[in-house]
Design an enzyme around this catalytic site. Structure first.
Site, PDB file in Angstrom:
ATOM      1  N   HIS A 436       0.809   2.730  -3.686  1.00  0.00           N
ATOM      2  CA  HIS A 436       0.096   1.585  -3.114  1.00  0.00           C
ATOM      3  C   HIS A 436      -1.417   1.733  -3.292  1.00  0.00           C
ATOM      4  O   HIS A 436      -2.174   0.836  -2.935  1.00  0.00           O
ATOM      5  CB  HIS A 436       0.453   1.462  -1.621  1.00  0.00           C
ATOM      6  CG  HIS A 436       0.013   0.196  -0.980  1.00  0.00           C
ATOM      7  ND1 HIS A 436      -0.981   0.142  -0.023  1.00  0.00           N
ATOM      8  CD2 HIS A 436       0.418  -1.087  -1.149  1.00  0.00           C
ATOM      9  CE1 HIS A 436      -1.157  -1.100   0.370  1.00  0.00           C
ATOM     10  NE2 HIS A 436      -0.320  -1.874  -0.296  1.00  0.00           N
ATOM     11  N   ARG A 565      -5.917  -7.631  11.442  1.00  0.00           N
ATOM     12  CA  ARG A 565      -5.452  -8.974  11.095  1.00  0.00           C
ATOM     13  C   ARG A 565      -4.016  -9.239  11.557  1.00  0.00           C
ATOM     14  O   ARG A 565      -3.709 -10.271  12.116  1.00  0.00           O
ATOM     15  CB  ARG A 565      -5.511  -9.179   9.577  1.00  0.00           C
ATOM     16  CG  ARG A 565      -5.138 -10.599   9.156  1.00  0.00           C
ATOM     17  CD  ARG A 565      -4.770 -10.691   7.690  1.00  0.00           C
ATOM     18  NE  ARG A 565      -3.412 -10.236   7.443  1.00  0.00           N
ATOM     19  CZ  ARG A 565      -3.046  -9.515   6.392  1.00  0.00           C
ATOM     20  NH1 ARG A 565      -3.939  -9.129   5.516  1.00  0.00           N
ATOM     21  NH2 ARG A 565      -1.786  -9.153   6.233  1.00  0.00           N
TER      22      ARG A 565
END
Length: 687
Positions: A436, A565
């Protein structure tokens, strides 16, 4: 008693927290300060998010429940069966809210002379256009399935929408059929304008209008159509066939996803009970599956592509991505980076520098090797074409491409096959780990030396998402950092070796330990009366171990500011546990995607950008890179951008134990951080 009441004071269940994040997306659809067509598109994002939630998270909880496990340790102290029920109730409420919001938006569109009509509202003047559109564009591609008791129902596609048709025959028997709403056709059909009025009809309603054209061979008294949708488990299952390549295994698994176990069935709540029971029986949908009554239309994710109709007044103003001061797209980017580091903050600044870097590397005779990680590529990727160009020019190109990037597997497979044909050295991650990290390093022959240039990012190298995702990218020729980055690529090739890194922090081997050490240093500093604080900007935090460590710092007196978020399992503001932790969440025009870590360090802040969120998967099950920022100007810039976000009192929501997503309001001048950040970079160009 709800799950929130049953939870201990320590953690919020991650599924419940994620649904609260999606509620924040729904708030954007409801917010009258958001341009009208953008509000519709947020409804689409809300629906798309919910689809993925059921494919992944709901499906995971359901597997835990079916396996007979309580799942309490994995689910934050909640039984899997109770959580499934709670999720269903939350989603039913959110779906109901979303339908009310959609209805309100449509009324406002009508005041703007934009009419979304259904099959009963078609005017005689529109009849010819609709019939012609149906015959030329819809009918040839239509998939219609006639149902009866003798024929086994074909497997319905994951997340595809279907019209369930009931014909009452002259014999008084019922004949059922399904019409698939094709993803390859526009969901919104724009009709000819009449005067100042714009008209749009949903493809679903166009089909309802043309039912007689579809079923005219049947002798029926009446016909009706209601929408249904099935969502399937999105987990990839790999077979053990050793003769298959990894690409083939991923490809087969993606195809198998279409026949995964059903985890959600959504239906038009006005459907006749007899028809509903017939369909559930025919599809072997069990009462234990999530059966959710909905509105007339499903796959509302398609609203993300609602036509603009040329109405720029109902859309956000487009921003022009700014240049990075000191970097040019017309001169050598390597020459500039050789002198100093540069920071790119997309979408406020143009992503083109990343493409320029790779284009230059592809053509430069002195460049010998290029190594890059790829997680999600754009549909038409200049990144991929630059790497192929480099290979054609004889560069040694190594690409670590993650074929298991969820729901982008097929696109990555297709690019991997192209790159493989061009002689690019492909690495398909590390067994048991997803790659990632977002990084690139090139080696350039300069005299008798080989110097490295590269970039490290918080986001994917994807031109499409770079227009709407906020991400940092550090361009650097710091040989110490790039030597460490090069070691990560060596780990990809020989992953039985664990390398030591002097500068970067990597998962899965070092992230937890390194972050603990940084947090412990702040605890020591606060106890000694030195400046001590922690500021984090991340997408999600769900690692209970990391939550506990931040609680420990809070109890010691370290002030912690967090901008999260998405899901947040941490509960801020609890006396004796987290009273020194504040958390806000910002949902606005762009998707907040940056990962930024700032530690007070007794007055000399340590600043890092990272590909890793504070989730167990990022810390323990992925290859991630967290990069220190050594350039003092860039360090100050990153702190400035954090402070702008922290000052937001327009789009910031307060995250607290009540989980109500209350907007942060105060008496200070209004700061809408995304707009203020653009102004910040605009002003930097004038300095």
């Amino acid at each position: 008693m709800t799950i929130e009441q049953k939870l201990s004071n320590s953690y919020v269940n991650r599924e419940v927290s994620w649904l609260q994040f999606n509620a924040r997306v729904l708030q954007e659809a409801e917010d009258k300060n958001v341009p009208l067509i953008e509000r519709l598109r947020f409804l689409g994002i809300f629906s798309n998010n919910l689809d993925e939630f059921f494919k992944v998270r709901y499906a995971t909880v359901k597997r835990i429940d079916q396996a007979g496990k309580a799942g309490k340790s994995e689910l934050g102290g909640v039984k899997a069966s109770e959580l499934l029920e709670e999720i269903t109730q939350i989603v039913i409420k959110q779906q109901s809210d979303s339908l009310e919001i959609l209805d309100a938006i449509q009324k406002e569109l009508e005041r703007e002379k934009i009419f979304i009509i259904n099959e009963t509202q078609i005017k005689p003047s529109q009849h010819k256009f609709i019939k012609q559109y149906f015959l030329e564009k819809v009918s040839p591609a239509l998939v219609t399935i006639i149902l009866n008791d003798l024929v086994k129902l074909p497997l319905l596609k994951d997340s595809a929408a279907y019209l369930a048709v009931k014909m009452v025959m002259n014999t008084n028997k019922n004949q059922y059929a399904l019409i698939e709403i094709s993803k390859n056709m526009d969901r919104f059909v724009v009709l000819p304008q009449e005067g100042d009025n714009d008209y749009i009809i949903m493809l679903d309603d166009l089909l309802r209008y043309c039912l007689n054209d579809i079923f005219n061979i049947f002798n029926y008294k009446s016909v009706s159509a209601h929408m249904i949708k099935i969502t399937r488990d999105g987990e990839l299952d790999f077979d053990s066939d050793l003769s298959k390549s990894f690409i083939d295994k991923i490809s087969d698994s993606v195809k198998h996803r279409q026949i995964g176990e059903p985890v959600r069935f959504v239906y038009d709540k006005t459907i006749e009970e007899e028809t509903l029971h017939y369909l559930l029986r025919k599809m072997n949908i069990e009462p234990s599956d999530s059966i959710i009554p909905g509105g007339r239309y499903h796959n509302r994710r398609d609203y993300m592509g609602f036509p603009s109709l040329g109405r720029t007044d109902l859309l956000y103003d487009k921003i022009t991505p700014l240049p990075v001061k000191g970097l040019s797209l017309e001169t050598s980017i390597f020459s500039a980076i050789a002198k100093k580091d540069y920071l790119l903050y997309a979408p406020y600044q143009t992503f083109s520098y990343i493409v320029k870097f790779l284009r230059e590397a592809a053509l430069d005779p002195q460049v010998k090797t290029i190594k890059i990680t790829i997680y999600r590529l754009a549909e038409i990727s200049h990144i991929a074409s630059s790497l192929i160009n480099a290979a054609k020019n004889g560069k040694g190109v190594t690409v670590s491409i993650e074929l298991q990037a969820r729901f982008d597997e097929q696109a990555n497979i297709e690019y991997a096959e192209q790159m493989e044909l061009e002689g690019i050295n492909l690495i398909f991650g590390v067994q048991g780990l997803k790659v990632h990290s977002k990084m690139c390093v090139i080696e350039r022959e300069e005299g008798r030396r080989i110097n490295r240039y590269g970039f490290i990012s918080t986001g994917n190298f994807n031109e499409s998402t770079a227009r709407i995702y906020t991400d940092y990218t550090l361009f650097t020729a710091n040989q110490k950092i790039l030597k460490d980055i090069n070691k990560v690529f060596s780990f990809f090739e020989t992953n039985y070796l664990i390398f030591k890194y002097k500068h970067i922090i990597t998962s899965p081997h070092y992230t937890e330990r390194a972050l603990y050490k940084l947090i412990d240093a702040e605890i020591v500093n606060v106890k000694q009366g030195k400046p001590a604080y922690i500021r984090l900007k991340i997408n999600s935090i769900s690692s209970y171990k990391m939550v506990d460590k931040l609680y420990e710092a809070s109890r010691a007196g370290v002030k912690i500011q967090m901008i999260v978020r998405g899901l947040c399992c941490l509960v801020p503001g609890i006396p004796g546990m987290s009273e020194n932790i504040e958390v806000i969440s910002i949902v606005d025009k762009f998707l907040e995607h940056t990962r930024l870590y700032i530690f007070g360090n007794a007055g000399e802040p340590k600043v890092y950008i990272s590909s890793a969120d504070l989730m167990t998967r990022n810390i323990e099950n992925r290859v991630e890179v967290t990069c220190p920022i050594y350039d003092e100007n860039i360090k100050a810039e990153l702190i400035d951008t954090f402070n702008i976000c922290w000052s937001d009192n327009v789009k910031a929501r307060i995250i607290d134990e009540n989980q109500t997503n209350q907007y942060r309001r105060n008496n200070k001048p209004k700061v809408r951080s995304q707009f203020a950040t653009y102004e910040y970079y605009l002003n930097k160009l004038k300095e």
